[in-house]
Scaffold this motif. Structure first.
Motif, PDB file in Angstrom:
ATOM      1  N   ARG A  36       0.852  -1.196   0.000  1.00 14.94           N
ATOM      2  CA  ARG A  36       0.000   0.000   0.000  1.00 14.94           C
ATOM      3  C   ARG A  36       0.885   1.242   0.000  1.00 14.94           C
ATOM      4  O   ARG A  36       1.609   1.495   0.955  1.00 14.94           O
ATOM      5  CB  ARG A  36      -0.911   0.008   1.223  1.00 14.94           C
ATOM      6  CG  ARG A  36      -2.011  -1.065   1.155  1.00 14.94           C
ATOM      7  CD  ARG A  36      -2.579  -1.343   2.519  1.00 14.94           C
ATOM      8  NE  ARG A  36      -1.511  -1.812   3.416  1.00 14.94           N
ATOM      9  CZ  ARG A  36      -1.722  -2.250   4.645  1.00 14.94           C
ATOM     10  NH1 ARG A  36      -2.937  -2.254   5.148  1.00 14.94           N
ATOM     11  NH2 ARG A  36      -0.713  -2.674   5.389  1.00 14.94           N
ATOM     12  N   VAL A  38       1.206   5.429  -0.501  1.00 13.36           N
ATOM     13  CA  VAL A  38       0.573   6.744  -0.565  1.00 13.36           C
ATOM     14  C   VAL A  38       1.598   7.705  -1.145  1.00 13.36           C
ATOM     15  O   VAL A  38       2.746   7.753  -0.694  1.00 13.36           O
ATOM     16  CB  VAL A  38       0.118   7.210   0.836  1.00 13.36           C
ATOM     17  CG1 VAL A  38      -0.232   8.692   0.826  1.00 13.36           C
ATOM     18  CG2 VAL A  38      -1.079   6.393   1.297  1.00 13.36           C
ATOM     19  N   THR A  57      -1.014  -1.086  -4.511  1.00 11.85           N
ATOM     20  CA  THR A  57      -2.160  -0.187  -4.615  1.00 11.85           C
ATOM     21  C   THR A  57      -1.621   1.182  -4.229  1.00 11.85           C
ATOM     22  O   THR A  57      -0.793   1.297  -3.327  1.00 11.85           O
ATOM     23  CB  THR A  57      -3.299  -0.570  -3.654  1.00 11.85           C
ATOM     24  OG1 THR A  57      -2.812  -0.542  -2.322  1.00 11.85           O
ATOM     25  CG2 THR A  57      -3.849  -1.950  -3.971  1.00 11.85           C
ATOM     26  N   GLU A  59      -2.435   5.520  -3.759  1.00 15.06           N
ATOM     27  CA  GLU A  59      -3.354   6.650  -3.683  1.00 15.06           C
ATOM     28  C   GLU A  59      -2.541   7.933  -3.636  1.00 15.06           C
ATOM     29  O   GLU A  59      -1.457   7.969  -3.046  1.00 15.06           O
ATOM     30  CB  GLU A  59      -4.168   6.588  -2.391  1.00 15.06           C
ATOM     31  CG  GLU A  59      -5.274   5.559  -2.396  1.00 15.06           C
ATOM     32  CD  GLU A  59      -6.091   5.667  -1.115  1.00 15.06           C
ATOM     33  OE1 GLU A  59      -7.166   6.286  -1.160  1.00 15.06           O
ATOM     34  OE2 GLU A  59      -5.637   5.162  -0.086  1.00 15.06           O
ATOM     35  N   LEU A  61      -2.463  11.827  -2.243  1.00 23.62           N
ATOM     36  CA  LEU A  61      -3.093  12.700  -1.238  1.00 23.62           C
ATOM     37  C   LEU A  61      -3.699  13.931  -1.909  1.00 23.62           C
ATOM     38  O   LEU A  61      -4.870  14.246  -1.705  1.00 23.62           O
ATOM     39  CB  LEU A  61      -2.067  13.119  -0.176  1.00 23.62           C
ATOM     40  CG  LEU A  61      -1.533  11.970   0.690  1.00 23.62           C
ATOM     41  CD1 LEU A  61      -0.409  12.468   1.602  1.00 23.62           C
ATOM     42  CD2 LEU A  61      -2.645  11.347   1.527  1.00 23.62           C
ATOM     43  N   SER A  76      -9.219  12.373   6.295  1.00 24.39           N
ATOM     44  CA  SER A  76      -9.110  11.076   5.602  1.00 24.39           C
ATOM     45  C   SER A  76      -7.661  10.806   5.183  1.00 24.39           C
ATOM     46  O   SER A  76      -7.255   9.651   5.024  1.00 24.39           O
ATOM     47  CB  SER A  76     -10.052  11.023   4.398  1.00 24.39           C
ATOM     48  OG  SER A  76      -9.619  11.920   3.411  1.00 24.39           O
ATOM     49  N   ASP A  77      -6.877  11.877   5.019  1.00 24.21           N
ATOM     50  CA  ASP A  77      -5.460  11.692   4.680  1.00 24.21           C
ATOM     51  C   ASP A  77      -4.673  11.095   5.852  1.00 24.21           C
ATOM     52  O   ASP A  77      -3.669  10.414   5.647  1.00 24.21           O
ATOM     53  CB  ASP A  77      -4.833  13.026   4.262  1.00 24.21           C
ATOM     54  CG  ASP A  77      -5.461  13.574   2.989  1.00 24.21           C
ATOM     55  OD1 ASP A  77      -5.821  12.754   2.121  1.00 24.21           O
ATOM     56  OD2 ASP A  77      -5.608  14.802   2.878  1.00 24.21           O
ATOM     57  N   ARG A  79      -5.718   8.757   7.920  1.00 23.83           N
ATOM     58  CA  ARG A  79      -5.884   7.305   7.833  1.00 23.83           C
ATOM     59  C   ARG A  79      -5.009   6.737   6.710  1.00 23.83           C
ATOM     60  O   ARG A  79      -4.386   5.685   6.864  1.00 23.83           O
ATOM     61  CB  ARG A  79      -7.367   6.974   7.597  1.00 23.83           C
ATOM     62  CG  ARG A  79      -7.641   5.498   7.399  1.00 23.83           C
ATOM     63  CD  ARG A  79      -9.121   5.210   7.367  1.00 23.83           C
ATOM     64  NE  ARG A  79      -9.722   5.195   8.692  1.00 23.83           N
ATOM     65  CZ  ARG A  79      -9.667   4.141   9.526  1.00 23.83           C
ATOM     66  NH1 ARG A  79      -9.035   3.045   9.159  1.00 23.83           N
ATOM     67  NH2 ARG A  79     -10.230   4.191  10.686  1.00 23.83           N
ATOM     68  N   ARG A  80      -4.985   7.458   5.579  1.00 24.31           N
ATOM     69  CA  ARG A  80      -4.188   6.970   4.445  1.00 24.31           C
ATOM     70  C   ARG A  80      -2.715   6.785   4.829  1.00 24.31           C
ATOM     71  O   ARG A  80      -2.118   5.756   4.530  1.00 24.31           O
ATOM     72  CB  ARG A  80      -4.280   7.955   3.278  1.00 24.31           C
ATOM     73  CG  ARG A  80      -5.612   7.946   2.585  1.00 24.31           C
ATOM     74  CD  ARG A  80      -5.488   8.696   1.279  1.00 24.31           C
ATOM     75  NE  ARG A  80      -6.691   8.603   0.502  1.00 24.31           N
ATOM     76  CZ  ARG A  80      -7.405   9.670   0.140  1.00 24.31           C
ATOM     77  NH1 ARG A  80      -7.004  10.881   0.470  1.00 24.31           N
ATOM     78  NH2 ARG A  80      -8.492   9.515  -0.571  1.00 24.31           N
ATOM     79  N   VAL A  81      -2.126   7.797   5.454  1.00 24.73           N
ATOM     80  CA  VAL A  81      -0.690   7.683   5.753  1.00 24.73           C
ATOM     81  C   VAL A  81      -0.427   6.672   6.870  1.00 24.73           C
ATOM     82  O   VAL A  81       0.610   6.001   6.871  1.00 24.73           O
ATOM     83  CB  VAL A  81      -0.015   9.043   6.088  1.00 24.73           C
ATOM     84  CG1 VAL A  81      -0.067   9.976   4.895  1.00 24.73           C
ATOM     85  CG2 VAL A  81      -0.595   9.690   7.322  1.00 24.73           C
ATOM     86  N   GLU A  83      -2.058   3.897   7.342  1.00 21.39           N
ATOM     87  CA  GLU A  83      -2.214   2.536   6.816  1.00 21.39           C
ATOM     88  C   GLU A  83      -1.220   2.190   5.710  1.00 21.39           C
ATOM     89  O   GLU A  83      -1.170   1.059   5.248  1.00 21.39           O
ATOM     90  CB  GLU A  83      -3.658   2.347   6.318  1.00 21.39           C
ATOM     91  CG  GLU A  83      -4.651   2.363   7.477  1.00 21.39           C
ATOM     92  CD  GLU A  83      -6.084   2.126   7.043  1.00 21.39           C
ATOM     93  OE1 GLU A  83      -6.363   2.253   5.830  1.00 21.39           O
ATOM     94  OE2 GLU A  83      -6.912   1.815   7.917  1.00 21.39           O
ATOM     95  N   ALA A  84      -0.412   3.166   5.293  1.00 25.88           N
ATOM     96  CA  ALA A  84       0.499   2.935   4.168  1.00 25.88           C
ATOM     97  C   ALA A  84       1.682   2.053   4.564  1.00 25.88           C
ATOM     98  O   ALA A  84       2.129   2.065   5.710  1.00 25.88           O
ATOM     99  CB  ALA A  84       1.015   4.271   3.638  1.00 25.88           C
TER     100      ALA A  84
END
Ligand SMILES: [Zn+2]
Length: 302
Positions: A36, A38, A57, A59, A61, A76-77, A79-81, A83-84
């Protein structure tokens, strides 16, 4: 910022609770689990997608068409970082907001700054800073891709051969792209290759492909010029016979059009620099081909 920090704290607890369970550890170890990633911008995300193929995968930012220089991360960013598995940024001041986001979120993934200390690069100053737009030289983007490949292979050694093969074929495509753009611009008479750009996104492109950049409309995105600066730029464009002013799809071109009208230059609209666009300009390669085509069209016709 206070609201974001509060959300960071709340989300942090949720993520920790999830991470502590055995299920997530098992899932990460399972064969076929993708890395994953980011990335800060859609350009960098596309490089990761091309290099990583089916192993990643990814994404971005900053959303497509968004402004990387002045981006304000959302909850929401966070959570993205968190979980990366890998966080990819450009560095050189383009996306420093990511550092606060990472700190606030307590993200633990490795962070790679693709543009910083890249071997073989001749860095260009932009005011008192180093200009961050290295990817506008395809040769330097190949350096970005090589760095991404090395990171992915380190994170997923079981698939290192597959990743290396995907990276090699992408690098070959970029080498072709680099040669094509150089040949196309070289066909424009040298006297017609002087431009003014909206923001300072083109010094590496210009150095690689034989353009002369003779000014920018804004110092940095979000910093509109004063009336006196606009007047000075118009005088400069007239005096030097600048053929084209480059507008960019992610910025309003109102100011550029006003200056071009006053100075008698042509506006090249819809160039892409810091973001990909909609199909067919939705990959890094397509962006670079598009920009080269538009520039040749306007400069050769000048
Ligand atoms: Zn930029």
């Amino acid at each position: 910022m206070t609201a974001l920090r509060l959300l960071v704290a709340v989300l942090g607890i949720v993520v920790m609770a999830t991470a502590c369970g055995p299920a997530r550890g098992d899932a990460s170890a399972a064969a076929g689990d993708r890395i994953r990633v980011v990335a800060t911008t859609t350009i960098l995300a596309d490089l990761v997608r091309q290099v990583g193929g089916s192993r990643v995968t990814v994404e971005s930012l900053v959303p497509k068409g968004g402004e990387a220089h002045t981006f304000d991360p959302t909850p929401s960013d966070v959570r993205r970082v968190v979980e990366a598995d890998l966080i990819v940024r450009n560095g050189l001041g383009l996306d420093d907001w990511l550092l606060n986001l990472i700190q606030d979120a307590g993200a633990k993934a490795p962070v790679v700054a693709l543009g910083e200390g890249l071997p073989g690069v001749t860095y260009v100053a932009s005011g008192s800073e180093v200009n961050p737009h290295l990817w506008m030289n395809v040769g330097y983007a190949r350096g970005y891709a090589a760095r991404i490949a090395a990171e992915l292979e380190r994170i997923d050694p079981a698939h290192a051969d597959e990743l290396a093969a995907t990276a090699r074929s992408y690098d070959a495509r970029l080498a072709t792209l680099d040669g094509d753009i150089r040949a196309r611009l070289a066909a424009v008479p040298e006297a017609d290759r002087t431009i003014v750009s909206f923001h300072d996104a083109f010094p590496y492109f210009a150095a690689a492909y034989g353009l002369t950049v003779d000014g920018t409309v804004v110092d940095a995105p979000g910093q509109d010029p004063s009336a006196a600066q606009v007047e000075a730029l118009i005088r400069e464009i007239r005096a030097k016979g600048v053929k084209a002013i480059l507008a960019e799809a992610q910025f309003s071109d109102k100011l550029v059009r006003m200056i071009a009208d006053e100075a008698g230059a042509t506006v090249v609209s819809d160039l892409y620099t810091d973001s990909v666009g909609d199909a067919p300009v939705d990959t890094y390669e397509a962006v670079m081909r598009w920009d080269a085509d538009r520039l040749v069209e306007v400069l050769a016709g000048a």
